[in-house]
Motif scaffolding. Structure first.
Motif, mmCIF file in Angstrom:
data_model
loop_
_atom_site.group_PDB
_atom_site.id
_atom_site.type_symbol
_atom_site.label_atom_id
_atom_site.label_comp_id
_atom_site.label_asym_id
_atom_site.label_seq_id
_atom_site.Cartn_x
_atom_site.Cartn_y
_atom_site.Cartn_z
ATOM 1 N N VAL A 108 -13.363 44.618 21.671
ATOM 2 C CA VAL A 108 -13.077 45.307 20.407
ATOM 3 C C VAL A 108 -11.588 45.623 20.309
ATOM 4 O O VAL A 108 -10.976 45.481 19.250
ATOM 5 N N ARG A 109 -10.970 46.030 21.419
ATOM 6 C CA ARG A 109 -9.523 46.286 21.396
ATOM 7 C C ARG A 109 -8.757 45.015 21.072
ATOM 8 O O ARG A 109 -7.734 45.048 20.375
ATOM 9 N N LEU A 110 -9.258 43.881 21.554
ATOM 10 C CA LEU A 110 -8.610 42.615 21.240
ATOM 11 C C LEU A 110 -8.729 42.308 19.748
ATOM 12 O O LEU A 110 -7.782 41.800 19.124
ATOM 13 N N VAL A 111 -9.880 42.604 19.145
ATOM 14 C CA VAL A 111 -10.053 42.446 17.705
ATOM 15 C C VAL A 111 -9.036 43.296 16.956
ATOM 16 O O VAL A 111 -8.423 42.857 15.963
ATOM 17 N N GLN A 112 -8.838 44.504 17.420
ATOM 18 C CA GLN A 112 -7.895 45.409 16.761
ATOM 19 C C GLN A 112 -6.468 44.888 16.828
ATOM 20 O O GLN A 112 -5.691 45.045 15.876
ATOM 21 N N ARG A 113 -6.115 44.250 17.937
ATOM 22 C CA ARG A 113 -4.748 43.746 18.104
ATOM 23 C C ARG A 113 -4.515 42.434 17.381
ATOM 24 O O ARG A 113 -3.383 42.127 16.999
ATOM 25 N N LEU A 114 -5.564 41.629 17.219
ATOM 26 C CA LEU A 114 -5.400 40.282 16.649
ATOM 27 C C LEU A 114 -6.360 40.076 15.471
ATOM 28 O O LEU A 114 -7.157 39.137 15.464
ATOM 29 N N PRO A 115 -6.287 40.920 14.444
ATOM 30 C CA PRO A 115 -7.269 40.832 13.353
ATOM 31 C C PRO A 115 -7.147 39.578 12.503
ATOM 32 O O PRO A 115 -8.093 39.220 11.799
ATOM 33 N N SER A 116 -6.019 38.887 12.570
ATOM 34 C CA SER A 116 -5.869 37.698 11.726
ATOM 35 C C SER A 116 -6.667 36.518 12.259
ATOM 36 O O SER A 116 -7.052 35.620 11.489
ATOM 37 N N THR A 117 -6.919 36.484 13.553
ATOM 38 C CA THR A 117 -7.662 35.356 14.139
ATOM 39 C C THR A 117 -9.004 35.767 14.730
ATOM 40 O O THR A 117 -9.852 34.911 14.980
ATOM 41 N N LEU A 118 -9.213 37.048 14.970
ATOM 42 C CA LEU A 118 -10.419 37.519 15.623
ATOM 43 C C LEU A 118 -11.068 38.587 14.742
ATOM 44 O O LEU A 118 -10.492 39.642 14.508
ATOM 45 N N GLN A 119 -12.253 38.277 14.230
ATOM 46 C CA GLN A 119 -12.938 39.184 13.309
ATOM 47 C C GLN A 119 -14.303 39.573 13.859
ATOM 48 O O GLN A 119 -14.929 38.802 14.578
ATOM 49 N N ILE A 120 -14.748 40.777 13.466
ATOM 50 C CA ILE A 120 -16.062 41.252 13.883
ATOM 51 C C ILE A 120 -16.802 41.811 12.683
ATOM 52 O O ILE A 120 -16.226 42.520 11.851
ATOM 53 N N ARG A 121 -18.058 41.439 12.573
ATOM 54 C CA ARG A 121 -18.917 41.944 11.511
ATOM 55 C C ARG A 121 -20.257 42.361 12.109
ATOM 56 O O ARG A 121 -20.660 41.875 13.163
ATOM 57 N N VAL A 122 -20.940 43.267 11.391
ATOM 58 C CA VAL A 122 -22.214 43.812 11.854
ATOM 59 C C VAL A 122 -23.301 43.422 10.863
ATOM 60 O O VAL A 122 -23.123 43.568 9.637
ATOM 61 N N ILE A 123 -24.417 42.909 11.369
ATOM 62 C CA ILE A 123 -25.536 42.530 10.506
ATOM 63 C C ILE A 123 -26.067 43.786 9.808
ATOM 64 O O ILE A 123 -26.258 44.832 10.436
ATOM 65 N N ASN A 124 -26.289 43.685 8.511
ATOM 66 C CA ASN A 124 -26.742 44.828 7.721
ATOM 67 C C ASN A 124 -28.057 45.380 8.250
ATOM 68 O O ASN A 124 -28.942 44.621 8.672
ATOM 69 N N ALA A 125 -28.192 46.703 8.220
ATOM 70 C CA ALA A 125 -29.346 47.377 8.809
ATOM 71 C C ALA A 125 -30.658 46.963 8.165
ATOM 72 O O ALA A 125 -31.707 46.935 8.825
ATOM 73 N N GLU A 126 -30.633 46.664 6.852
ATOM 74 C CA GLU A 126 -31.872 46.314 6.160
ATOM 75 C C GLU A 126 -32.336 44.884 6.438
ATOM 76 O O GLU A 126 -33.403 44.457 5.979
ATOM 77 N N VAL A 127 -31.548 44.139 7.207
ATOM 78 C CA VAL A 127 -31.873 42.746 7.528
ATOM 79 C C VAL A 127 -32.323 42.665 8.987
ATOM 80 O O VAL A 127 -31.739 43.306 9.865
ATOM 81 N N SER A 128 -33.360 41.902 9.245
ATOM 82 C CA SER A 128 -33.819 41.710 10.617
ATOM 83 C C SER A 128 -32.852 40.793 11.363
ATOM 84 O O SER A 128 -32.664 39.630 10.969
ATOM 85 N N ALA A 129 -32.255 41.315 12.410
ATOM 86 C CA ALA A 129 -31.327 40.511 13.201
ATOM 87 C C ALA A 129 -32.103 39.560 14.112
ATOM 88 O O ALA A 129 -33.211 39.871 14.541
ATOM 89 N N PRO A 130 -31.547 38.410 14.416
ATOM 90 C CA PRO A 130 -32.231 37.464 15.324
ATOM 91 C C PRO A 130 -32.411 38.058 16.713
ATOM 92 O O PRO A 130 -31.625 38.895 17.158
#
Length: 314
Positions: free
Chosen positions: A233-255
């Protein structure tokens, strides 16, 4: 060329298999190639740390090799009637996988010059000048740390994963050798895998490799990551242009499954992330395409950024 019935490759042990191992080596090296016996059989054979391997055709020992702790493959021999039947390739691939997965080291060998094309076909590259060994010209060959070399070793086979350590090793391979993209689906960046030093080094190297690098992390639950200093996560914070993180919406069943996909070609897949039951395939464009269709649907339509992950520990 002999017909190819069922064959097996297995680890052998000098204290129980010395007769079979030495018989093959005597036939190939001493009798056929006139290598002096005192040079061919040495103290490393029975030292307890050298690993030996046999390939058997319906229980007939037809080839062998050994692996030293430094990653050197040697004494590789296939009996003459079985050459050009693919047995040597299967034996070598098996040993290379042992070196990569258990020693975490790029294997190397001293190839007879006449055998260089064989080793090159399995990804090895020659380096340095020719040298004499037992009166036969040789060159050093080493397996490079590249995606093409891994594909040559693993081919398009499905290789079963054994545990978290095994999965982590292959994820690190994918990250380290990716040239442009890495797509990751998992529950919550379990530290055993995603805080592993080799994995982090591979992800970081890819993120910095090019302005066109793209690394996407899609997770099912961000709550375990909030308030925690997770290195990825710290790496995402430092390099947001190439490294992104998203969270599956709560109302959707995650795999229930998880995976890492490199360059849309290579995949490490977990049927069950909790037990690390899954497989790796280094030539799987069709399987990757199927999983990336799912990934893109979640990424584009059923997930969102979590601002908490971008504001902690900056």
């Amino acid at each position: 060329m002999m017909n190819k019935p069922n064959y097996t490759v297995r680890e052998a042990f000098w204290n129980t298999d010395a007769q079979r191992l030495s018989a093959i080596r005597r036939e190939v090296f001493i009798d056929e190639q006139q290598v002096p016996e005192e040079l061919e059989l040495d103290e490393k054979d029975g030292d307890g740390i050298t690993r030996h391997f046999l390939i058997e055709n319906e229980q007939e020992a037809i080839g062998c090799a050994r692996l030293l702790p430094a990653g050197q493959i040697g004494r590789m021999a296939v009996r003459k009637p079985y050459r050009r039947g693919g047995y040597g390739s299967q034996l070598l691939r098996f040993i290379v996988r042992q070196a990569l997965e258990e020693y975490r080291i790029a294997p190397f060998l001293h190839s007879q010059v006449s055998a260089i094309p064989f080793y090159a076909s399995l990804g090895f590259e020659a380096e340095g000048p020719e040298f004499d060994d037992a009166g036969i010209p040789h060159r050093t060959m080493r397996l490079p740390d590249t995606a093409d070399a891994l594909a040559a070793v693993y081919q398009d086979g499905v290789h079963r994963l054994r545990d978290a350590k095994h999965y982590t090793h292959h994820v690190a391979n994918l990250a380290r050798t990716a040239s442009r993209t890495l797509d990751i689906l998992c529950a919550n960046l379990t530290p055993a895998v995603w805080a592993n030093e080799e994995v982090l080094e591979g992800v970081s190297a890819l993120a910095r490799r090019s302005a066109n690098s793209q690394i996407r992390l899609l997770i099912a639950d961000s709550k375990p990551l909030q308030g925690v200093s997770h290195p990825l996560v710290r790496l995402v914070q430092r390099l947001p242009s190439t490294l992104q993180i998203r969270v599956i919406n709560a109302e959707v069943s995650a795999p229930d499954h998880a995976y890492a996909i490199a360059d849309r070609q290579r995949i490490a897949f977990l049927n069950d992330e909790a037990s690390y039951n899954g497989f790796v395939n280094y030539r799987a464009p069709a399987e990757c395409r199927h999983q990336l269709d799912e990934f893109d649907r979640f990424w584009n339509y059923n997930s969102s950024s979590d601002p908490n992950l971008m504001t902690i520990f900056i």
